[in-house]
Structures are given as structure tokens and as C-alpha cells.
Design a protein around this motif. Structure first.
Motif, mmCIF file in Angstrom:
data_model
loop_
_atom_site.group_PDB
_atom_site.id
_atom_site.type_symbol
_atom_site.label_atom_id
_atom_site.label_comp_id
_atom_site.label_asym_id
_atom_site.label_seq_id
_atom_site.Cartn_x
_atom_site.Cartn_y
_atom_site.Cartn_z
ATOM 1 N N UNK A 19 45.539 7.510 52.804
ATOM 2 C CA UNK A 19 44.745 8.259 51.825
ATOM 3 C C UNK A 19 43.571 7.432 51.319
ATOM 4 N N UNK A 20 43.847 6.192 50.950
ATOM 5 C CA UNK A 20 42.793 5.324 50.418
ATOM 6 C C UNK A 20 41.708 5.052 51.451
ATOM 7 N N UNK A 21 42.100 4.917 52.705
ATOM 8 C CA UNK A 21 41.143 4.564 53.753
ATOM 9 C C UNK A 21 40.339 5.756 54.258
ATOM 10 N N UNK A 22 40.963 6.932 54.324
ATOM 11 C CA UNK A 22 40.317 8.041 55.031
ATOM 12 C C UNK A 22 40.057 9.294 54.204
ATOM 13 N N UNK A 23 40.663 9.394 53.032
ATOM 14 C CA UNK A 23 40.546 10.649 52.281
ATOM 15 C C UNK A 23 40.179 10.434 50.818
ATOM 16 N N UNK A 24 39.704 9.249 50.490
ATOM 17 C CA UNK A 24 39.375 8.930 49.100
ATOM 18 C C UNK A 24 37.891 9.136 48.876
ATOM 19 N N UNK A 25 37.514 9.611 47.700
ATOM 20 C CA UNK A 25 36.081 9.752 47.411
ATOM 21 C C UNK A 25 35.352 8.406 47.529
ATOM 22 N N UNK A 26 34.142 8.467 47.958
ATOM 23 C CA UNK A 26 33.343 7.251 48.149
ATOM 24 C C UNK A 26 32.976 6.575 46.840
ATOM 25 N N UNK A 27 33.175 7.279 45.713
ATOM 26 C CA UNK A 27 32.793 6.707 44.421
ATOM 27 C C UNK A 27 33.914 5.900 43.764
ATOM 28 N N UNK A 28 34.935 5.531 44.539
ATOM 29 C CA UNK A 28 36.001 4.693 43.990
ATOM 30 C C UNK A 28 35.431 3.345 43.576
#
Length: 69
Positions: free
Chosen positions: A13-22
């Protein structure tokens, strides 16, 4: 609703499906997953890091723990 039940699922999830604004907590959660994979961080600590990253972007987290029934 999404149930994340492993370090592998959290990492994906963190690598492929997380918003870029993390931000800072996203970076910490990604590192925590790597540390969890190699055994230098407990699953509970990885979970806390993942929850921090989710809250950082405004995702509601139901923090119930325990064994699945």
C-alpha cells in the motif's frame, strides 16, 4: 474499508497506492516495513508507523487489535 493484516500488505500500500503528498511519517512507515521484513522492528512497531502515516494524510484508522475471530 480496507483491512491491512501483514507487513507485506502495508508495504504494498505504501509503495504503490499511497498519495504522493505523504510526508515524514510516510517515509518512516516505509522504513519500518523494511525493518519489519528483516526482523529489526516488531510487527507492533511497524503497525504504529503505518497508522501514523495514514493519519498524516487524513485517513480514518480503526485501531482495534487482537486475533481474528
Amino acid at each position: 474499508m480496507l483491512n491491512v493484516s501483514s507487513i507485506h500488505e502495508a508495504s504494498e500500500l505504501l509503495a504503490h497506492h499511497w498519495p504522493k503528498n505523504g510526508g515524514r511519517k510516510l517515509t518512516a512507515a516505509r522504513k519500518a516495513c523494511l525493518d519489519g521484513f528483516d526482523g529489526t522492528m516488531s510487527a507492533d512497531d511497524v503497525r504504529r508507523a503505518f497508522i501514523g502515516a495514514a493519519k498524516e494524510i487524513g485517513v480514518y484508522v480503526w485501531e482495534e487489535t487482537g486475533e481474528a475471530r
